[in-house]
Design a protein around this motif. Structure first.
Motif, mmCIF file in Angstrom:
data_model
loop_
_atom_site.group_PDB
_atom_site.id
_atom_site.type_symbol
_atom_site.label_atom_id
_atom_site.label_comp_id
_atom_site.label_asym_id
_atom_site.label_seq_id
_atom_site.Cartn_x
_atom_site.Cartn_y
_atom_site.Cartn_z
ATOM 1 N N ALA A 1 21.103 16.286 -3.435
ATOM 2 C CA ALA A 1 20.741 17.403 -2.562
ATOM 3 C C ALA A 1 20.666 18.695 -3.363
ATOM 4 O O ALA A 1 21.522 18.980 -4.208
ATOM 5 C CB ALA A 1 21.751 17.536 -1.430
ATOM 6 N N HIS A 2 19.607 19.471 -3.104
ATOM 7 C CA HIS A 2 19.418 20.766 -3.759
ATOM 8 C C HIS A 2 18.382 21.526 -2.943
ATOM 9 O O HIS A 2 17.178 21.300 -3.081
ATOM 10 C CB HIS A 2 18.956 20.565 -5.197
ATOM 11 N N ALA A 3 18.852 22.438 -2.113
ATOM 12 C CA ALA A 3 17.976 23.126 -1.157
ATOM 13 C C ALA A 3 16.857 23.920 -1.818
ATOM 14 O O ALA A 3 15.765 24.029 -1.259
ATOM 15 C CB ALA A 3 18.814 24.039 -0.258
ATOM 16 N N ALA A 4 17.093 24.484 -2.992
ATOM 17 C CA ALA A 4 16.098 25.351 -3.627
ATOM 18 C C ALA A 4 15.162 24.624 -4.586
ATOM 19 O O ALA A 4 14.290 25.249 -5.183
ATOM 20 C CB ALA A 4 16.815 26.485 -4.369
ATOM 21 N N ALA A 5 15.305 23.325 -4.736
ATOM 22 C CA ALA A 5 14.462 22.570 -5.672
ATOM 23 C C ALA A 5 13.029 22.489 -5.147
ATOM 24 O O ALA A 5 12.796 22.494 -3.940
ATOM 25 C CB ALA A 5 15.021 21.171 -5.868
ATOM 26 N N PRO B 1 0.844 -1.207 0.000
ATOM 27 C CA PRO B 1 0.000 0.000 0.000
ATOM 28 C C PRO B 1 0.877 1.253 0.000
ATOM 29 O O PRO B 1 1.923 1.286 0.654
ATOM 30 C CB PRO B 1 -0.792 -0.120 1.304
ATOM 31 N N MET B 2 0.455 2.265 -0.745
ATOM 32 C CA MET B 2 1.247 3.485 -0.893
ATOM 33 C C MET B 2 0.440 4.688 -0.423
ATOM 34 O O MET B 2 -0.745 4.798 -0.725
ATOM 35 C CB MET B 2 1.663 3.662 -2.347
ATOM 36 N N THR B 3 1.110 5.590 0.293
ATOM 37 C CA THR B 3 0.500 6.821 0.779
ATOM 38 C C THR B 3 1.232 7.998 0.141
ATOM 39 O O THR B 3 2.453 8.118 0.311
ATOM 40 C CB THR B 3 0.624 6.916 2.320
ATOM 41 N N PRO B 4 0.527 8.885 -0.570
ATOM 42 C CA PRO B 4 1.202 10.033 -1.178
ATOM 43 C C PRO B 4 1.884 10.910 -0.124
ATOM 44 O O PRO B 4 1.365 11.097 0.976
ATOM 45 C CB PRO B 4 0.069 10.801 -1.861
ATOM 46 N N ASP B 5 3.040 11.440 -0.465
ATOM 47 C CA ASP B 5 3.778 12.358 0.399
ATOM 48 C C ASP B 5 4.739 13.142 -0.478
ATOM 49 O O ASP B 5 4.797 12.927 -1.691
ATOM 50 C CB ASP B 5 4.519 11.601 1.508
ATOM 51 N N THR B 6 5.476 14.048 0.125
ATOM 52 C CA THR B 6 6.446 14.858 -0.605
ATOM 53 C C THR B 6 7.776 14.870 0.140
ATOM 54 O O THR B 6 7.842 14.512 1.316
ATOM 55 C CB THR B 6 5.955 16.306 -0.774
ATOM 56 N N LEU B 7 8.803 15.327 -0.564
ATOM 57 C CA LEU B 7 10.132 15.442 0.026
ATOM 58 C C LEU B 7 10.786 16.713 -0.488
ATOM 59 O O LEU B 7 10.782 16.971 -1.691
ATOM 60 C CB LEU B 7 10.983 14.218 -0.343
#
Length: 109
Positions: free
Chosen positions: A60-64, A25-31
């Motif tokens: 890694a990219h802080a502003a993405a 099962p998958m739950t939408p999220d963000t990163l």
């Protein structure tokens, strides 16, 4: 159970069946804090499981902008299988997701 953020092939049913013997099962999220790039995988087993040679990878990219993906919950054995699948192209790091929950994500090695 460990939470793992997927933004690529670990979301595919046929990959989950090959690695874990079940669909997850998958739950939408963000990163936040990363951007997506592509790599050509060096592992023939990963290509066989996914059916593709070009895989997504995070750097890694802080502003993405935030990356949309899903959280999957895996047992210790399943997480070890995911580690094997991702291989030397990736490393697993602990992060906090947009939902405030924490867990793992694979980034470019």
């Amino acid at each position: 159970m460990d939470r793992l953020f997927s933004y690529g092939t670990l979301q595919l049913d046929h990959v989950q069946l090959a690695l874990f013997g079940r669909t997850i099962p998958m739950t939408p999220d963000t990163l936040a804090g990363f951007r997506i790039t592509e790599i050509e995988t060096r592992d023939p087993a990963a290509v066989a499981a996914s059916g593709v040679e070009i895989h997504k990878a995070l750097v890694a990219h802080a502003a993405a902008p935030d990356i949309a993906g899903v959280l999957i919950e895996l047992s210790a054995e399943e997480l070890a299988a995911a580690d094997d699948y991702e291989g030397a192209d990736y490393r697993r790091v602990e992060v906090t997701f947009g939902s405030g929950r924490s867990g793992w994500v694979y980034i470019r090695a």
